[in-house]
Structure formats: structure tokens, C-alpha cells
Design a protein around this motif. Structure first.
Motif, PDB file in Angstrom:
ATOM      1  N   TYR B 117      50.812  39.443  -6.737  1.00 11.40           N
ATOM      2  CA  TYR B 117      51.532  40.323  -5.816  1.00 11.40           C
ATOM      3  C   TYR B 117      50.722  41.586  -5.564  1.00 11.40           C
ATOM      4  CZ  TYR B 117      55.417  43.234  -4.115  1.00 11.40           C
ATOM      5  OH  TYR B 117      56.224  44.059  -3.393  1.00 11.40           O
ATOM      6  N   GLY B 118      50.153  42.130  -6.623  1.00 14.89           N
ATOM      7  CA  GLY B 118      49.318  43.319  -6.497  1.00 14.89           C
ATOM      8  C   GLY B 118      48.128  43.079  -5.583  1.00 14.89           C
ATOM      9  N   PHE B 119      47.469  41.929  -5.752  1.00 13.67           N
ATOM     10  CA  PHE B 119      46.303  41.619  -4.934  1.00 13.67           C
ATOM     11  C   PHE B 119      46.678  41.300  -3.485  1.00 13.67           C
ATOM     12  CE2 PHE B 119      43.693  40.553  -8.827  1.00 13.67           C
ATOM     13  CZ  PHE B 119      42.715  41.493  -8.565  1.00 13.67           C
ATOM     14  N   ALA B 120      47.862  40.724  -3.291  1.00 10.90           N
ATOM     15  CA  ALA B 120      48.221  40.268  -1.954  1.00 10.90           C
ATOM     16  C   ALA B 120      48.824  41.356  -1.080  1.00 10.90           C
ATOM     17  CB  ALA B 120      49.196  39.088  -2.061  1.00 10.90           C
ATOM     18  N   ARG B 121      49.557  42.300  -1.663  1.00  8.70           N
ATOM     19  CA  ARG B 121      50.386  43.178  -0.858  1.00  8.70           C
ATOM     20  C   ARG B 121      50.050  44.672  -0.936  1.00  8.70           C
ATOM     21  NH1 ARG B 121      52.116  39.485   2.329  1.00  8.70           N
ATOM     22  NH2 ARG B 121      54.350  39.097   2.523  1.00  8.70           N
ATOM     23  N   PHE B 122      49.050  45.030  -1.713  1.00  8.07           N
ATOM     24  CA  PHE B 122      48.723  46.444  -1.829  1.00  8.07           C
ATOM     25  C   PHE B 122      47.292  46.669  -1.398  1.00  8.07           C
ATOM     26  CE2 PHE B 122      52.159  45.624  -4.681  1.00  8.07           C
ATOM     27  CZ  PHE B 122      52.954  46.756  -4.639  1.00  8.07           C
ATOM     28  N   ARG B 123      47.058  47.822  -0.738  1.00 13.54           N
ATOM     29  CA  ARG B 123      45.689  48.172  -0.402  1.00 13.54           C
ATOM     30  C   ARG B 123      45.206  49.206  -1.393  1.00 13.54           C
ATOM     31  NH1 ARG B 123      47.220  49.710   5.508  1.00 13.54           N
ATOM     32  NH2 ARG B 123      49.130  50.013   4.318  1.00 13.54           N
ATOM     33  N   GLY B 172      47.569  36.930 -17.307  1.00 14.30           N
ATOM     34  CA  GLY B 172      47.281  36.235 -16.055  1.00 14.30           C
ATOM     35  C   GLY B 172      46.163  35.223 -16.205  1.00 14.30           C
ATOM     36  N   SER B 173      46.276  34.111 -15.459  1.00 13.63           N
ATOM     37  CA  SER B 173      45.174  33.155 -15.439  1.00 13.63           C
ATOM     38  C   SER B 173      44.589  33.143 -14.034  1.00 13.63           C
ATOM     39  CB  SER B 173      45.655  31.762 -15.830  1.00 13.63           C
ATOM     40  OG  SER B 173      45.867  30.966 -14.702  1.00 13.63           O
ATOM     41  N   ALA B 174      43.262  33.075 -13.962  1.00 14.34           N
ATOM     42  CA  ALA B 174      42.577  33.238 -12.680  1.00 14.34           C
ATOM     43  C   ALA B 174      43.085  32.240 -11.631  1.00 14.34           C
ATOM     44  CB  ALA B 174      41.074  33.075 -12.887  1.00 14.34           C
ATOM     45  N   PHE B 175      43.222  30.981 -12.037  1.00 15.10           N
ATOM     46  CA  PHE B 175      43.628  29.970 -11.066  1.00 15.10           C
ATOM     47  C   PHE B 175      45.037  30.252 -10.534  1.00 15.10           C
ATOM     48  CE2 PHE B 175      45.618  25.842 -10.078  1.00 15.10           C
ATOM     49  CZ  PHE B 175      44.797  25.474  -9.034  1.00 15.10           C
ATOM     50  N   SER B 176      45.957  30.600 -11.430  1.00 19.03           N
ATOM     51  CA  SER B 176      47.325  30.889 -11.006  1.00 19.03           C
ATOM     52  C   SER B 176      47.376  32.095 -10.087  1.00 19.03           C
ATOM     53  CB  SER B 176      48.219  31.141 -12.217  1.00 19.03           C
ATOM     54  OG  SER B 176      48.121  30.082 -13.119  1.00 19.03           O
ATOM     55  N   ILE B 177      46.614  33.125 -10.443  1.00 19.01           N
ATOM     56  CA  ILE B 177      46.589  34.338  -9.617  1.00 19.01           C
ATOM     57  C   ILE B 177      46.096  33.985  -8.219  1.00 19.01           C
ATOM     58  CG2 ILE B 177      45.468  36.573  -9.289  1.00 19.01           C
ATOM     59  CD1 ILE B 177      45.395  36.803 -12.375  1.00 19.01           C
ATOM     60  N   PHE B 178      45.020  33.205  -8.164  1.00 21.09           N
ATOM     61  CA  PHE B 178      44.455  32.791  -6.882  1.00 21.09           C
ATOM     62  C   PHE B 178      45.487  32.034  -6.046  1.00 21.09           C
ATOM     63  CE2 PHE B 178      42.424  29.247  -4.572  1.00 21.09           C
ATOM     64  CZ  PHE B 178      41.768  29.984  -3.598  1.00 21.09           C
ATOM     65  N   LEU B 179      46.102  31.037  -6.658  1.00 23.15           N
ATOM     66  CA  LEU B 179      47.049  30.196  -5.934  1.00 23.15           C
ATOM     67  C   LEU B 179      48.230  31.014  -5.414  1.00 23.15           C
ATOM     68  CD1 LEU B 179      46.883  26.828  -6.279  1.00 23.15           C
ATOM     69  CD2 LEU B 179      49.233  27.281  -6.878  1.00 23.15           C
ATOM     70  N   LEU B 180      48.784  31.865  -6.284  1.00 22.75           N
ATOM     71  CA  LEU B 180      49.955  32.651  -5.899  1.00 22.75           C
ATOM     72  C   LEU B 180      49.597  33.686  -4.837  1.00 22.75           C
ATOM     73  CD1 LEU B 180      51.567  33.085  -9.409  1.00 22.75           C
ATOM     74  CD2 LEU B 180      52.588  31.912  -7.461  1.00 22.75           C
ATOM     75  N   ARG B 181      48.411  34.289  -4.973  1.00 20.86           N
ATOM     76  CA  ARG B 181      48.006  35.293  -3.987  1.00 20.86           C
ATOM     77  C   ARG B 181      47.893  34.649  -2.607  1.00 20.86           C
ATOM     78  NH1 ARG B 181      43.080  36.264  -1.537  1.00 20.86           N
ATOM     79  NH2 ARG B 181      42.725  38.385  -0.779  1.00 20.86           N
ATOM     80  N   GLN B 182      47.236  33.484  -2.549  1.00 22.64           N
ATOM     81  CA  GLN B 182      47.106  32.805  -1.261  1.00 22.64           C
ATOM     82  C   GLN B 182      48.476  32.532  -0.656  1.00 22.64           C
ATOM     83  OE1 GLN B 182      43.848  33.584  -1.367  1.00 22.64           O
ATOM     84  NE2 GLN B 182      43.675  31.897   0.079  1.00 22.64           N
ATOM     85  N   PHE B 183      49.394  32.136  -1.522  1.00 23.58           N
ATOM     86  CA  PHE B 183      50.720  31.773  -1.039  1.00 23.58           C
ATOM     87  C   PHE B 183      51.492  33.004  -0.574  1.00 23.58           C
ATOM     88  CE2 PHE B 183      54.731  29.652  -0.847  1.00 23.58           C
ATOM     89  CZ  PHE B 183      54.383  28.344  -0.589  1.00 23.58           C
TER      90      PHE B 183
END
Lengths: 324, 302
Positions: B117-123, B172-183
Motif C-alpha cells: 500500500y505504501g509503495f502503490a499509493r504514496f509519493r 514483508g516478502s518481496a514477491f507478495s509486496i510486488f504482487l499486491l502493489r501491482q494489484f
């Protein structure tokens, strides 16, 4: 030199980014930034504690003699020189691992690709077949290992029994034979690997190939193979690249399967690199040499990945490239 | 060929055209049948090891070792599963695995979701770089960090506990973070903004707007997390000493090592392999629909 436009990669941020940022952040922007850092804080702490810290520590260990029960003592490049020039088992394990990688990776990728092509066709029971192909990859590695040890058992195992009673062939000792142990493990790896997530990624890739291209091909009278080779493969080449990179990274680290089935034997036939590393670090407790082995692997993986990425410009086609 | 011929044929040749079409259809029909047969044969091949393992797990010890082997047990020995569960300690291993996997899963999903969420929605400055660093974690072989992790946890006196297996998942796990961020990035930003105008804070947006829209990705992350923890072998092998604390994969390996020829126990080992596999199958069956959707929609295509 003409700079290639990069594709809209998953790394690109949200579209809002394109606005030129003011030199000084407004209060709201600063607040947003702090909140953002707060949300990613767990990852940052974990990354420092469980990745960056250990990474630096193992780099340091690799230049030391560190028998776990005593403090590490600096010995310079001795561990690396030992590996390259003295440790015959090191080269043996490198050779086994490369042999493993150059068979399992291409066979696995080709297998997954054609499985995806097959399951992408409108055949009856498509969804059921997809699940059936996928199930072996869900088997825990150790469960798959003991299962195949039983199937390939030399005397009463089902494979040799069928060979004997149907064809009158005396089957090899499979996992207990220096010649057949590696091929046996390759078979197991293909059983779990062909219908894996890799196949699902290929399926997703296949579905994104525009139907018009196939229609156009049909008008030109291309056959099945030409369709695969000249339309499908180029269109999903990014997917192939991804699977190639992940496949090589994974295959160089193979451990559990060999450890459980053969423990590296017989006669070092399946003594992969990671087994040597495990043996060194966690059986002989030579942490310094083990770390050197780990860094050797890490650098190899890094170099191979970079080579693949740079070579990929020649054969990977990004459909979205012109849009950018 | 057929298509191009019929396209090139003069308008007068309508009859001939139909003939071509009929032949074409017949050939397609046969082709489909062959494809179906091929797919079915492959599926059978993929399924046979499971079938064989289940069949063996239901035989008596001597029946399993008999030559030639029988396809099915004479009388299914369901008690084998009870015996494996009790006598071979697999029950204890199963509970240990459940404990470790359960706690890891909670940690991994929660932390990865917050970070994504942090990576996807914050600048914020350095976001792209940090995200690339996060992804680079996926490429790194476990072996470069496992030796220092071992010495660290040993220093802290945490060897032979579950802490080294569970604690890292809470960051956090890198793969999960990646997948969730994309979503999360595929969810329209307008939803967030209108909620912000209505006075919702960021955490409310996360739980009320993002989470309900993220179910497929969360399911995918849950399956992958479950499997990586349930199947883990190297970590438990290095960090656990006493057999009583073994997780199921480690227990299976241990059980395999204790088999001797005098007392055939392969049928119990097969029961064990199935006990280890069933939970994954059950989780998959429940989340299957979401799983595929989550993978596909995250756009992992390279």
C-alpha cells in the motif's frame, strides 16, 4: 546512439508521477511522504536486518577462517583461492549443477510452454485439465522426493516392475545408480515443474496475444509450427525471458530434492553446489569457506542475470514499446 | 491453406467451396479429438504418481513390498494413516508445521499488504529505487544470508526455536509486496480520493476500500505464502535440532532415514507424503479461482 524506449514496466509508478514536482514540498506532500515511509517501514527494517546486514556479514566471513566456535580470523582471499584451485569437490559440484541447469531449465520452459499452448486450446474439460497439470507443482518438495524414491525403487518400484513384466527389461537402479540418479531427479523436477506457476504465467501470456495476428497468419496460410514460432514465441518473449531468468536462478540453488532422495550420491552423481555449501557450512561448520561459496554463487547468478538481460534486447519483443 | 484457397476461389465455385469446408471441419474434429487424447494422456501421467502414492499408502507393509505390485490394495488399510500419525510422530510434525505456517502467514500477509500500500499509493522521494531494491531481494540466493542469519540467531540463543522461521516473515516478502502493489495500482485512484474528501484517513482507506478490492491478490499471496512456509526445508533443517520440533517436511526426511529393510514402512512414508500434500491441495481448491486471477491480473508477463 538511439536510446530505446523502455516498455511500461511494472516498476513504473502511478501516472500522477509525470507532473513536475515543486522544488519545495508542500505540507500535504510532505505529510504524504512521511506516511508512505511509515507504511514501508516494516520492509525497510526487515531488509536491513535480514538482507543487507547478513549480506555484508557473509562477505566479511568469506575472507575469514571462521569455525563457528572461534572468532573469525582474516585470511584474505584464501577461501576463494581454495575453492578455485584446491577443492576438487567444488568443481565437481559446479559441473553437476551446470549439467542440471542446462537440462532442467530448457526442458522445463519448453514443457511448460507447450502445456500452456495445449491447455489454451478450446478442448473439452479445459479447466479440469489445467488443475490436473498444475497439481504436481503443489506437492511439497520433500513429499515429491519420497514419493519418487518409492516409484523408482529398483526392485518393487512401479516403474521397474512394469518394465520387467510388460517388456522384460531389467530397469536401472535409478536413484541408486551413478548414471541414472541425475536423469531421475530431472524427471522429478519436470513432474513438479512443467505444470507450475510458470505454466500459468505462459497461459496468461498466450491469452494476451491478439487474435488478429493468428487470423492474418491463417490468411497467409501458415502452418501450426510457423504460427507458434513466428507469432506466439515473439509475442510472449518477455514471458519467456522472465521464466528463463527465474528458472536459472532456481536451478542453480537446487537442494532439497537431491538432499532427500540421494543426499548427493551415489558417488557424488547428484552432489549439487548447494549441497556442497550446506556440507561445508552446517556439517563441517566452516562458516568462512561456506560464505565464500555463497558469494561465488551470488556473483554467478548476478552475472548470468545481467548477461541475459543484455542479450534479451536481441530477441525479446515488447509490444507496448511504441505506445510509450 | 484451406482458408486461402476458399478466399481465392471465384464466386461461381460455391459448391466446391462447401466441400472444402466440410473436409476442413472433419479434419478439425479429428484434430480436436487427438488433442483431447494427448491432453488426457498427459494429465494421466501427471496424476499417476499421486494415485500410486495413495494406493501404496493404503496397503499393508508386505503388500506394498510384494512383487509384482498390485494396482490397488486388497483391503484399503485406512488405519495406516492413524499409524503414521501416531507411531511415526507425523502428528506432532503436522502440528508443528501448522503452528509455524499459521504464524508466518499472518505476518507475511499483514506486513506485505501494508508495504505494498505504501509503495502503490504514496509519493515519496526514493520510492522507485526502494522498490527496485525490494524486488532485488527476490533474485538473491538464500545461501548468501543464511550463514550470518544462523550465527545471529545462534548468538541470540534462538537456535532450535521457531523464531528464525517465523520472525522474518513479519517484515514483508518481496514477491507478495510486488504482487499486491501491482494489484493495488489497478484499483482506481478516484475511490481513494473521494474517501479522502469525505474525511477518511489512510488506514480507513486501506481497510475499507483497498482490502475488499484486493481479494484475488490476497488469496494468491496467501497460497504462495502458505506453500513457501509449509514446504520449507532448508530453514527448518538448519535452525531446528530436536526431532520433537521438526516440521512436516523435516519429519518426512527423518522418517525416510529411519526406514530399514527388516520392517517395511514405505506404506507409512507414503501416508506421510499424502498427509503433507493434502493441506496444500485443500487450500488450493478453496482459493483456486482467486489464485489464477491474482497472478494474471498482477500482469506478471515480464
Amino acid at each position: 546512439m538511439i536510446r530505446r524506449e523502455t516498455s511500461p514496466s511494472p516498476l513504473a509508478g502511478p501516472q500522477t508521477e509525470s507532473r513536475p514536482a515543486p522544488r519545495r514540498m508542500s505540507l500535504a506532500r510532505r505529510r504524504e511522504a512521511w506516511q508512505g515511509y511509515l507504511f514501508i517501514l516494516p520492509w525497510m527494517i526487515g531488509f536491513l536486518t535480514f538482507v543487507v546486514g547478513p549480506l555484508l556479514a557473509s562477505l566479511y566471513y568469506s575472507f575469514t577462517y571462521y569455525p563457528l566456535l572461534a572468532d573469525p580470523t582474516w585470511i584474505g582471499f584464501e577461501n576463494y583461492l581454495n575453492a578455485l584451485f584446491k577443492d576438487r569437490i567444488f568443481w565437481l559440484s559446479v559441473q553437476r549443477t551446470l549439467l542440471w541447469a542446462i537440462t532442467v531449465v530448457p526442458l522445463g520452459i519448453i514443457g511448460s510452454f507447450f502445456a500452456a499452448v495445449l491447455l489454451n486450446r478450446a478442448i473439452r474439460g479445459k479447466t479440469t485439465f489445467r488443475v490436473l497439470f498444475f497439481l504436481p507443482s503443489l506437492t511439497p518438495e520433500v513429499a515429491a522426493a519420497v514419493l519418487w524414491v518409492w516409484i523408482l525403487q529398483p526392485d518393487v518400484g512401479v516403474v521397474n516392475s512394469v518394465l520387467k513384466s510388460w517388456f522384460g527389461i531389467r530397469g536401472p537402479n535409478w536413484l541408486a545408480s551413478p548414471d541414472w540418479a541425475l536423469p531421475s531427479l530431472i524427471l522429478v523436477a519436470l513432474w513438479t515443474g512443467i505444470g507450475s506457476i510458470r505454466m500459468l504465467i505462459f497461459l496468461a501470456g498466450l491469452q494476451s496475444v491478439p487474435q488478429e495476428l493468428y487470423d492474418a497468419g491463417a490468411v497467409d496460410g501458415v502452418n501450426w509450427w510457423q504460427k507458434i514460432w513466428h507469432i506466439t514465441v515473439p509475442m510472449i518473449s518477455p514471458t519467456i525471458l522472465l521464466n528463463l531468468i527465474l528458472g536459472i536462478i532456481g536451478s542453480l540453488q537446487v537442494f532439497g530434492l537431491a538432499f532427500v532422495t540421494t543426499a548427493g550420491g551415489p558417488a557424488y552423481a547428484t552432489y549439487f553446489y548447494a549441497l556442497h555449501l550446506y556440507q561445508t557450512a552446517f556439517r563441517s561448520f566452516d562458516m568462512g569457506y561456506g560464505s565464500a561459496l555463497a558469494w561465488f554463487l551470488f556473483v554467478t547468478i548476478l552475472v548470468l542475470t545481467l548477461i541475459q538481460i543484455s542479450l534479451s534486447r536481441r530477441w525479446v519483443y515488447y509490444a507496448g514499446e511504441t505506445k510509450n | 491453406m484451406q482458408t486461402s484457397q476458399s478466399l481465392n476461389s471465384p464466386p461461381g465455385g460455391k459448391l466446391a467451396n462447401q466441400g472444402v469446408n466440410r473436409g476442413h471441419r472433419l479434419r478439425r474434429e479429428i484434430g480436436n479429438l487427438l488433442l483431447f487424447a494427448l491432453t488426457a494422456a498427459l494429465a494421466l501421467g501427471f496424476m499417476f504418481p499421486f494415485f500410486w502414492s495413495i494406493s501404496s499408502s493404503l496397503k499393508t507393509g508386505f503388500e506394498a513390498m510384494a512383487y509384482p505390485p498390485t494396482l490397488l490394495p486388497k483391503v484399503p488399510q485406512w488405519s495406516n494413516y492413524v499409524e503414521a500419525w501416531n507411531a511415526a510422530d507425523l502428528g506432532q510434525f503436522f502440528i508443528n508445521s501448522l503452528f509455524v505456517t499459521g504464524l508466518s502467514l499472518v505476518g507475511q500477509i499483514t506486513s506485505s499488504f501494508l508495504v505494498a500500500y505504501g509503495f502503490a499509493r504514496f509519493r515519496f522521494p526514493g520510492r522507485e529505487l526502494l522498490f527496485i531494491l525490494c524486488l532485488s531481494g527476490m533474485m538473491m540466493p538464500v545461501y548468501v544470508t543464511i550463514i550470518p542469519l544462523f550465527t545471529m540467531f545462534r548468538y541470540l540463543g534462538l537456535i532450535n526455536t521457531y523464531v528464525p522461521l517465523i520472525l522474518p516473515t513479519y517484515f514483508g516478502s518481496a514477491f507478495s509486496i510486488f504482487l499486491l502493489r501491482q494489484f493495488i495500482m489497478s484499483i482506481p485512484l478516484d475511490l481513494d480520493e473521494s474517501a479522502l474528501i469525505d474525511g477518511a484517513n489512510r488506514l480507513t482507506i486501506l481497510t475499507r476500500i483497498i482490502m475488499p478490492n484486493c481479494r484475488p491478490a490476497l488469496a494468491a499471496v496467501a497460497i504462495v505464502g502458505f506453500m513457501s512456509s509449509w514446504d520449507a526445508f532448508l530453514g527448518p533443517l538448519i535452525f531446528l535440532d530436536s526431532v520433537k520440533k521438526y516440521t512436516l517436511p523435516l519429519g518426512l526426511w527423518f522418517l525416510k532415514g529411519t526406514i530399514d529393510d527388516a520392517l517395511p514402512r514405505d506404506h507409512l512414508l507414503m501416508a506421510g507424503a499424502m498427509i503433507a500434500t493434502f493441506p496444500v491441495l485443500i487450500v488450493f481448491v478453496f482459493a483456486q479461482k482467486y489464485f489464477v486471477q491474482g497472478i494474471v491480473m498482477s500482469g506478471i508477463k515480464g
